[in-house]
Write a protein that holds these residues in place. Structure first.
Motif, PDB file in Angstrom:
ATOM      1  N   GLU A 279      -9.868  14.375   8.906  1.00  0.00           N
ATOM      2  CA  GLU A 279      -9.160  13.171   9.316  1.00  0.00           C
ATOM      3  C   GLU A 279      -9.678  12.657  10.661  1.00  0.00           C
ATOM      4  O   GLU A 279      -9.828  11.462  10.871  1.00  0.00           O
ATOM      5  N   ASN A 280      -9.952  13.581  11.595  1.00  0.00           N
ATOM      6  CA  ASN A 280     -10.494  13.169  12.888  1.00  0.00           C
ATOM      7  C   ASN A 280     -11.836  12.479  12.737  1.00  0.00           C
ATOM      8  O   ASN A 280     -12.191  11.597  13.511  1.00  0.00           O
ATOM      9  N   GLU A 281     -12.617  12.915  11.747  1.00  0.00           N
ATOM     10  CA  GLU A 281     -13.915  12.297  11.516  1.00  0.00           C
ATOM     11  C   GLU A 281     -13.766  10.892  10.942  1.00  0.00           C
ATOM     12  O   GLU A 281     -14.624  10.050  11.114  1.00  0.00           O
ATOM     13  N   LEU A 282     -12.663  10.633  10.251  1.00  0.00           N
ATOM     14  CA  LEU A 282     -12.469   9.332   9.613  1.00  0.00           C
ATOM     15  C   LEU A 282     -11.951   8.281  10.587  1.00  0.00           C
ATOM     16  O   LEU A 282     -12.243   7.104  10.440  1.00  0.00           O
ATOM     17  N   PHE A 283     -11.158   8.686  11.588  1.00  0.00           N
ATOM     18  CA  PHE A 283     -10.493   7.734  12.471  1.00  0.00           C
ATOM     19  C   PHE A 283     -11.118   7.754  13.861  1.00  0.00           C
ATOM     20  O   PHE A 283     -11.314   8.809  14.445  1.00  0.00           O
ATOM     21  N   SER A 284     -11.383   6.581  14.414  1.00  0.00           N
ATOM     22  CA  SER A 284     -11.765   6.502  15.819  1.00  0.00           C
ATOM     23  C   SER A 284     -10.556   6.199  16.692  1.00  0.00           C
ATOM     24  O   SER A 284     -10.483   6.607  17.844  1.00  0.00           O
ATOM     25  N   GLN A 285      -9.574   5.469  16.128  1.00  0.00           N
ATOM     26  CA  GLN A 285      -8.305   5.206  16.801  1.00  0.00           C
ATOM     27  C   GLN A 285      -7.204   5.268  15.751  1.00  0.00           C
ATOM     28  O   GLN A 285      -7.435   4.948  14.580  1.00  0.00           O
ATOM     29  N   ALA A 286      -6.026   5.628  16.170  1.00  0.00           N
ATOM     30  CA  ALA A 286      -4.910   5.697  15.230  1.00  0.00           C
ATOM     31  C   ALA A 286      -3.599   5.514  15.980  1.00  0.00           C
ATOM     32  O   ALA A 286      -3.478   5.872  17.158  1.00  0.00           O
ATOM     33  N   ALA A 287      -2.611   4.951  15.303  1.00  0.00           N
ATOM     34  CA  ALA A 287      -1.298   4.738  15.913  1.00  0.00           C
ATOM     35  C   ALA A 287      -0.243   4.582  14.833  1.00  0.00           C
ATOM     36  O   ALA A 287      -0.529   4.150  13.716  1.00  0.00           O
ATOM     37  N   LEU A 288       0.980   4.967  15.174  1.00  0.00           N
ATOM     38  CA  LEU A 288       2.166   4.709  14.359  1.00  0.00           C
ATOM     39  C   LEU A 288       3.062   3.746  15.131  1.00  0.00           C
ATOM     40  O   LEU A 288       3.111   3.783  16.354  1.00  0.00           O
ATOM     41  N   TRP A 289       3.762   2.887  14.407  1.00  0.00           N
ATOM     42  CA  TRP A 289       4.703   2.008  15.094  1.00  0.00           C
ATOM     43  C   TRP A 289       6.036   1.977  14.350  1.00  0.00           C
ATOM     44  O   TRP A 289       6.110   2.205  13.138  1.00  0.00           O
TER      45      TRP A 289
END
Length: 395
Positions: A67-77
């Motif tokens: 998952e870390n390899e897939l995302f450069s940024q991530a957030a929940l709102w």
């Protein structure tokens, strides 16, 4: 002779219109490219779990997961609906739509930060405001470092957003319960603890002195109540690490990670790709029409061949820039229903975004896409009329 002059003048006018259409569309294509790595899974109602998110974030920094390899940024709102914020400087009030964000706000708002910076995961008692709210509360948009009282809690303003409606964004997680509420008169304790003098009571208990209660608790005297013990977020936004990365694969990872499937999907690459293909496809068709008309009028096959070669080169460039990727290719070419399913799914995504646009970044994405499509339709119609006129009016 006069007819030829009129036709040449008309062709020059058409060429000028095409140049203007291109000048209008290209900057919007560039805007869409900036959103091509954006992926959003939206499930209003607080149904996205944050527990797996926490496990992912708390892993050792040197350990690289898929998952870390897939995302450069991530957030929940999470939407806290409408609240009232107060200027500590002059006592002015303003009703705003408030959101809690866990992770990196840039995954949600992109380049929509006019000044200041986004908050980090470890910050607390800070906020982001839109420009109009800052002006109404303080008389100026230059308010970085000033404080606003949000339901009894003083928050320092660290960034100004380009949102088109009154918005306040606060961090979720630090100094709060599992989903991150902001309590009046102090931090919020975790679920299972009893709130006193500003703490947060456990589920089913009643908070006193303005504490922020967790799920099932009753909030008294102000404070923003946090979400449920397992998260309760309304949406997740990520930025793909690689531009050519499969959107379908990344969405599947998101649904697995957050334990929720079937929500609204927003794929920035879908809008960039379709706009790019339509734009370059329209100009390819214009070159084809030009080759047919000019070849017929001049009886020179060389001119027609040059136009057809230009059409092929333009189409190839459009496909190369759009980079459709594996999401739009079947695993087996005998799967004749693949393109029908893809078409229906993507049309559904476009309609959902047209009907529901939570943030200005989404609105800008959809508006730029509409403008490119509209400009290309207009340019194509003008060229068809022009080629018909110049190809069939007698000398």
């Amino acid at each position: 002779m006069n007819v030829d002059f009129r036709k040449h003048r008309y062709m020059l006018f058409t060429l000028l219109l095409l140049i203007l259409v291109n000048l209008f569309a290209v900057p919007r294509l560039y805007t869409l490219k900036g959103y091509a790595d954006m992926l959003i899974l939206c499930c209003p109602g607080g149904t996205l779990s944050a527990s797996v998110w926490e496990q992912l974030k708390n892993q050792d920094a040197n350990e690289k997961t898929e998952e870390n390899e897939l995302f450069s940024q991530a957030a929940l709102w999470k939407s806290l609906k409408e609240i009232t914020i107060l200027s500590e400087q002059n006592g002015r009030e303003q009703k705003v739509s408030c959101y809690q964000i866990k992770g990196q706000p840039g995954a949600v708002f992109g380049e929509g930060l006019l000044s200041g910076r986004y908050f980090t995961e470890k910050e607390d008692n800070v906020c982001l405001l839109d420009r109009d709210t800052a002006r109404k509360l303080f008389g100026s948009e230059h308010v970085l470092g000033m404080e606003a009282r949000i339901n009894g809690t003083c928050c320092r303003i660290i960034g100004i957003l380009s949102e088109s409606r009154p918005v306040c964004v606060i961090p979720a997680g630090v100094g709060a319960s599992s989903a991150g509420g902001i309590g009046a008169g102090g931090g919020a304790s975790s679920a299972g603890e009893t709130g006193a003098e500003g703490g947060a009571p456990s589920a089913g208990e009643t908070g006193a002195e303005g504490g922020a209660s967790s799920a099932g608790g009753t909030r008294v005297g102000g404070g923003i109540s946090s979400a449920g013990a397992d998260g309760g977020f309304d949406g997740a936004a990520v930025r793909k690490k690689e531009s050519g990365q499969s959107s379908d694969l990344t969405i599947s990872r998101m649904e697995t990670l957050f334990g929720r499937a079937g929500g609204q999907r927003i794929d920035g690459h879908l809008y960039y790709m379709t706009a790019c293909l339509i734009h370059f496809g329209a100009f390819s068709w214009i070159f084809v029409l030009a080759g047919i008309v000019l070849g017929k009028r001049t009886h020179k096959k060389r001119i027609a061949a040059v136009c057809l070669a230009a059409a092929a080169g333009t189409l190839w460039l459009g496909i190369r820039l759009a980079a459709p990727g594996s999401d739009y290719l079947p695993s087996y070419w005998s799967d004749f229903d693949f393109f029908s399913r893809i078409f229906q799914e993507k049309i559904k995504q476009i309609r959902e975004l047209a009907a529901y646009q939570e943030f200005s970044a989404w609105q800008e994405l959809f508006r730029a896409w509409q403008q490119v499509i509209g400009a290309d339709i207009f340019g194509g119609m003008v060229c068809i009329i022009s080629f018909y006129y110049t190809g069939y009016v007698k000398k």
